[in-house]
Design an enzyme around this catalytic site. Structure first.
Site, PDB file in Angstrom:
ATOM      1  N   ASP A 170      -9.823   9.250  -2.095  1.00 21.53           N
ATOM      2  CA  ASP A 170      -8.880   8.425  -2.859  1.00 21.53           C
ATOM      3  C   ASP A 170      -9.607   7.206  -3.439  1.00 21.53           C
ATOM      4  O   ASP A 170      -9.135   6.079  -3.329  1.00 21.53           O
ATOM      5  CB  ASP A 170      -7.706   8.009  -1.962  1.00 21.53           C
ATOM      6  CG  ASP A 170      -6.481   7.617  -2.782  1.00 21.53           C
ATOM      7  OD1 ASP A 170      -6.468   7.907  -3.998  1.00 21.53           O
ATOM      8  OD2 ASP A 170      -5.556   7.017  -2.218  1.00 21.53           O
ATOM      9  N   LYS A 181      -1.680  -4.635   7.752  1.00 22.39           N
ATOM     10  CA  LYS A 181      -0.991  -3.542   7.063  1.00 22.39           C
ATOM     11  C   LYS A 181       0.044  -2.970   8.017  1.00 22.39           C
ATOM     12  O   LYS A 181      -0.296  -2.535   9.117  1.00 22.39           O
ATOM     13  CB  LYS A 181      -2.036  -2.487   6.705  1.00 22.39           C
ATOM     14  CG  LYS A 181      -1.603  -1.423   5.747  1.00 22.39           C
ATOM     15  CD  LYS A 181      -2.826  -1.004   4.962  1.00 22.39           C
ATOM     16  CE  LYS A 181      -3.060   0.423   4.705  1.00 22.39           C
ATOM     17  NZ  LYS A 181      -4.342   0.709   4.093  1.00 22.39           N
ATOM     18  N   GLY A 205       0.831  -1.202   0.000  1.00 23.23           N
ATOM     19  CA  GLY A 205       0.000   0.000   0.000  1.00 23.23           C
ATOM     20  C   GLY A 205       0.861   1.244   0.000  1.00 23.23           C
ATOM     21  O   GLY A 205       2.080   1.171  -0.119  1.00 23.23           O
ATOM     22  N   GLY A 206       0.204   2.369   0.116  1.00 23.44           N
ATOM     23  CA  GLY A 206       0.896   3.646   0.083  1.00 23.44           C
ATOM     24  C   GLY A 206       1.938   3.773   1.174  1.00 23.44           C
ATOM     25  O   GLY A 206       2.961   4.406   0.992  1.00 23.44           O
TER      26      GLY A 206
END
Ligand SMILES: *[C@@H]1O[C@H](CO)[C@@H](O)[C@H](O)[C@H]1NC(C)=O
Ligand SMILES: *[C@@H]1O[C@H](CO)[C@@H](O)[C@H](O)[C@H]1NC(C)=O
Ligand SMILES: *[C@@H]1O[C@H](CO)[C@@H](O)[C@H](O)[C@H]1NC(C)=O
Ligand SMILES: *[C@@H]1O[C@H](CO)[C@@H](O)[C@H](O)[C@H]1NC(C)=O
Ligand SMILES: *[C@@H]1O[C@H](CO)[C@@H](O)[C@H](O)[C@H]1NC(C)=O
Ligand SMILES: *[C@@H]1O[C@H](CO)[C@@H](O)[C@H](O)[C@H]1NC(C)=O
Ligand SMILES: *[C@@H]1O[C@H](CO)[C@@H](O)[C@H](O)[C@H]1NC(C)=O
Length: 887
Positions: A660, A561, A541-542
């Site tokens: 987003d 995450k 992910g980001g």
């Protein structure tokens, strides 16, 4: 033919006459157009006279090494001259063109297709091209190059120096091993002495990010981009004697529709000695792109006007920028001043066009030299940014650009050649065999046609049940919402301990109530992920990797995450996501199981989504294991995601803007139920009445970013609607938002769909995997709402309520068309569409139903009318065409 030849002549002469003295135009000393493989002279569609190959330019071994041939197929958009004939080379072959000294444009025309009956040059042709010691092309495939731009043919433009000692251009074609070489047309046009090597109008080339930059008489160029920014394409015959082609710039802008194109007509450009007529046509200087926002120019301080130019890495580039102030309001120095960045480096701090040119309508051009490094692979984007300069106080915070040319420079060893492009970098083209298998599988799903209830009684019953369920669910949900919002007032984010200590992640306590969100120890997390075993990474992910893990003694699958501690920015997004998700519960939002905030580790634990992201099932799917999503399933996924967003916008106490939305942030559970994820950028803010937007720093993902938000910095929920519209387009066409190496019209998905929608040809760009099953009415409804979502102005876009409703309607139309006999029940909401299968979205749900029943009645009448018209013969034909079973 004579008339056309005269036309060319008169273009050149009239251009020459138009200028006076120092401002006269350029008349090339050499102009050749050779139509290779042709035996008589021919005129092309824009009036240029192409000559047959004269004996004097052919080598003595011409008959052994080559043969003329005719294309056996004329593709659409392929003109007769020069493309339908070619000279095909078996061995090294050298043309000798007698020319005058100085630089020459050398343009090579290629149409890779089948020639004669035996020669398929799309497959059997790889070759190199050299000229006077310069390697222009190496192992070049015209087919790959043309395919990459989605054209049938390709033109390569070079600029080659000819020294006084060697007034001949030796142009050599060398086939690769066991391959053929070929060429359809060769164009040679001279250019003004030192035109691209002497610097801009001030005689300078400014190096950007490198100590120095020089061009000597031994440098050759390849033109990689030449744009008329803010204007239209200019064909070669309308250039100033050099037959250069100028393209429009829309496809190169970082953000669609960014900047403004002033509406200016009938301008007379005042050329000067330093910027003579031939530098660029009037149309280049009279049209421009600016930042816009004239009503509130301070907004321009928040963004850049940005273009991206794909280039081969590892080369020096000459960047020539053309400027001319055409706006009456800007009439003195110091009024419009801006900084130019090339490749993220400052090229000129305070660009003031009027100060340099001396007045309105006087053109100038500046040259910059940059080196494009290999850090990001053999092909990369060269970036051009303009930003208002604020050390002085200009009258307008704005920037302007009229034209740009980007030329690749040869190495000292004479090499200019880059790699062949990759023709289908990201598109989801399925090999035929696989596609057939998939189609077979698809046939089965057609059997599962849902039979609609047609009896009024049944509907009444269904509605009653719905209402009952809503009432019950609502009670339950209300309780939850009040707990959530009370325990964490949404406007006091920053007072939460997690945020307060964001720079040092060591905290022993946290205020997050355990009933909302479970807190894990780092030991639990490590055991869940086998100590963050690399093999378990399912995505990145980001702000770090995502692991697949098991908790509760292996009973529950979760996604873990982990914040990459080196990313400082991630901390904020991480915490924003934790706060947001711990408050929100909805079937169409990914749910947070818990978090861990121990020993400098920040970890979020989510429910596991076995089917990954929506994008994984569109153009990133595994062609063998993941069949394409059916239209019905795509609609259901879109409806689910839309409901998730609708809940964010209207279902919680305060409006939440996701910011987003994109296909990688829509996840699918094991039943393909869509869940919106990634709340790292989300904003809580507006209660619907108080204010209409939040002011923020623009964030979001490239390609999905609302242009109005980008321009005005004012965030509203309509920005999510825009991004969601882009998602709908992707679902329909099964391709990413931006594609490199396709035709300019096709590069940008939004523009591509919009223009096809306008022309009524959307059905031709629909994902190939859908074309047999998608029904026209459903497609129409879907496109209508998707196109409305990406309207330029937020107020013209629908609300998420409207989007949910329209998508549900599209699904109904689809299903009804599938079951031939159900025409009459076409427009009645089905049980699951009214929401019986959903839970948790009760608040918004009553709104949906209210809206729905209203719209159903109003749209119902017109739809029924249409339906009845079609229920005659045309309807039958209609469904036969679009129902594969009926064939
Ligand atoms: C071009 O080829 C001819 C014949 O082979 C040769 O004499 C001449 O030197 C070549 N010119 C250049 C510039 O290479
Ligand atoms: C030529 O280009 C093709 C396609 O880009 C590539 O597959 C091949 O390996 C190249 N051959 C050489 C000799 O570089
Ligand atoms: C380059 O060519 C120009 C004439 O075209 C000449 O004036 C100049 O001296 C040459 N420069 C070098 C470095 O040879
Ligand atoms: C060249 O310009 C003229 C006048 O603006 C226009 O009518 C013509 O279509 C242009 N030619 C081409 C090939 O674009
Ligand atoms: C641009 O100017 C022309 C002529 O002055 C006018 O007809 C047209 O409506 C204008 N377009 C816009 C978008 O303002
Ligand atoms: C063109 O620009 C020059 C200054 O470079 C100025 O003296 C002249 O008046 C201008 N001509 C017109 C027609 O504006
Ligand atoms: C504008 O571009 C420059 C160079 O790419 C970059 O450093 C700067 O942050 C950008 N500014 C904005 C507001 O995007």
């Amino acid at each position: 033919m004579i008339i056309h030849a005269f036309l060319i002549f008169s273009i050149l002469v009239s251009a020459a006459v138009a200028g006076e003295g120092a401002t006269s135009t350029y008349v090339p000393t050499d102009v050749f157009f050779f139509n290779c493989g042709e035996t008589s002279d021919q005129v092309d569609i824009s009036g240029r006279n192409w000559k047959a190959e004269e004996r004097k330019i052919l080598p003595s071994n011409a008959a052994d090494a080559s043969f003329p041939s005719r294309a056996s197929f004329q593709g659409s958009g392929v003109s007769q001259v020069p493309y339908m004939t070619a000279r095909i080379f078996r061995h090294d072959f050298t043309y000798g063109f007698p020319v005058s000294p100085g630089w020459k444009f050398l343009r090579l025309y290629f149409y890779p297709t089948r020639y004669g009956s035996d020669f398929d040059l799309a497959v059997n042709s790889y070759f190199s091209v050299t000229v006077n010691g310069f390697t222009l092309l190496k192992n070049f495939s015209a087919d790959l190059t043309a395919k990459a731009s989605n054209d049938a043919f390709t033109i390569k433009e070079f600029i080659v120096p000819v020294s006084t000692g060697h007034t001949i251009l030796n142009l050599t074609f060398t086939p690769s091993l066991n391959m053929l070489a070929f060429v359809n047309g060769i164009e040679i046009v001279s250019l003004p002495d030192q035109f691209y090597s002497n610097g801009g109008f001030d005689g300078k080339i400014t190096p950007v990010g490198i100590p120095d930059f020089g061009i000597d008489n031994r440098t050759a160029f390849e033109t990689v981009h030449r744009l008329n920014t803010g204007g239209q394409m200019i064909d070669g015959v309308n250039d100033t004697g050099m037959f250069r082609q100028w393209l429009a710039d829309e496809e190169y802008l970082l953000s669609v529709n960014s900047g403004a194109v002033p509406n200016i007509t009938d301008l007379k450009i005042n050329y000067t000695e330093n910027t003579p007529v031939y530098v660029a046509p009037e149309d280049v200087y009279s049209t421009c792109r600016t930042m816009g926002n004239f009503d509130n120019p301070r907004l321009n301080l928040n963004f850049n006007l940005t273009w991206l130019f794909p280039v081969d890495a590892g080369f020096n580039y000459l960047v020539r920028l053309h400027f001319c102030e055409t706006l009456r309001e800007v009439n003195g120095p110091g009024q419009r001043v801006f900084t130019i960045f090339i490749g993220n480096k400052v090229a000129k701090f305070d660009m003031d066009v009027i100060q340099l040119s001396g007045g309105s309508l006087i053109p100038v051009y500046l040259d910059f030299g940059v080196f494009v490094g290999l850090e990001s692979g053999p092909r990369t984007d060269l970036r051009l940014d303009l930003h208002p300069y604020t050390d002085v106080t200009p009258k307008f915070y704005d920037a302007i650009l009229n034209g740009v040319e980007i030329l690749k420079l040869s190495f000292p060893d004479g090499n200019l050649a880059g790699p062949n492009p990759n023709p289908n970098p990201t598109s989801g083209v399925t090999p035929n065999s696989v596609k057939q298998d998939i189609q077979k599988g698809k046939g089965k799903s057609h059997v599962l046609v849902i039979i609609l209830v047609t009896v009024g009684f049944a509907i009444v019953l269904a509605m009653f049940v719905v209402v009952l369920v809503i009432v019950m669910k609502r009670r339950k949900n209300k309780k939850k919402v009040t707990i959530d919002t009370k325990s964490k007032p949404t406007d006091s984010w920053t007072t939460l301990p997690l945020v307060a200590g964001s720079s040092s992640h060591t905290r022993s306590t946290t205020s997050l109530p355990s009933d909302l969100c479970r807190r894990f120890s780092i030991l639990e997390i490590k055991s869940a992920t086998n100590n963050f075993e690399k093999k378990l990474i399912v995505g990145v992910g980001g702000f770090g990797p995502v692991y697949k893990g098991r908790i509760d003694g292996g009973a529950t699958l979760v996604a873990v995450k982990r914040l990459d501690i080196s990313s400082n920015q991630g901390v904020n997004e991480f915490e924003a996501e934790l706060k947001m998700l711990s408050m929100l519960r909805h079937i169409h939002l990914v749910s947070l199981v818990g978090y861990c905030d121990d020993e400098n580790e920040m970890v979020l634990v989510y429910e596991y989504m076995p089917h990954g992201t929506l994008r994984d099932h569109l153009y990133k799917r595994n062609k063998v294991f993941d069949p394409p999503l059916s239209w019905k399933r795509r609609l259901e996924i879109c409806i689910g995601a839309a409901r998730g967003l609708q809940y964010l916008h209207t279902g919680a106490k305060e409006m939440i803007i996701h910011r987003d939305i994109k296909t990688t942030n829509i996840l699918l559970d094991d039943n393909y139920v869509a869940k919106v994820s990634d709340f790292g950028l989300s904003k809580v803010g507006l209660t619907s009445s108080s204010q209409t937007h939040v002011s923020t720093v623009v964030k979001g993902s490239f390609g999905y970013l609302d242009p109005e938000y980008y321009r005005r910095q004012a965030l509203t929920e309509k920005s999510d609607v825009y991004s969601f519209g882009v998602v709908l387009f992707e679902v329909l066409c099964c391709r990413p938002v931006k594609l490199e190496n396709v035709t300019r019209e096709e590069t940008d998905l939004i523009r591509w769909v919009k223009s096809n929608y306008k022309k009524g040809t959307v059905d031709q760009i629909v994902d190939e995997d859908l074309t047999t099953e998608i029904t026209p009415l459903s497609l129409e409804k879907f496109c209508e709402i998707a196109v409305r979502c990406v309207q330029d102005r937020g107020i013209e876009r629908p609300s998420m309520n409207d989007v949910v409703w329209a998508l549900e309607f599209a699904l109904q139309l689809h299903e009804a068309a599938k079951s031939k006999n159900a025409v009459d029940s076409l427009y009645l909401p089905r049980r699951d569409e009214v929401g019986l299968t959903t839970d948790g979205d009760n608040d918004l749900f009553s709104k949906t139903t209210g809206r729905m029943s209203k719209s159903v009645t109003s749209d119902d009448d017109s739809a029924r009318l249409a339906g009845h018209e079609k229920s005659g013969s045309s309807w039958g034909v209609f469904s036969e065409i679009h129902d594969p079973k009926a064939r």
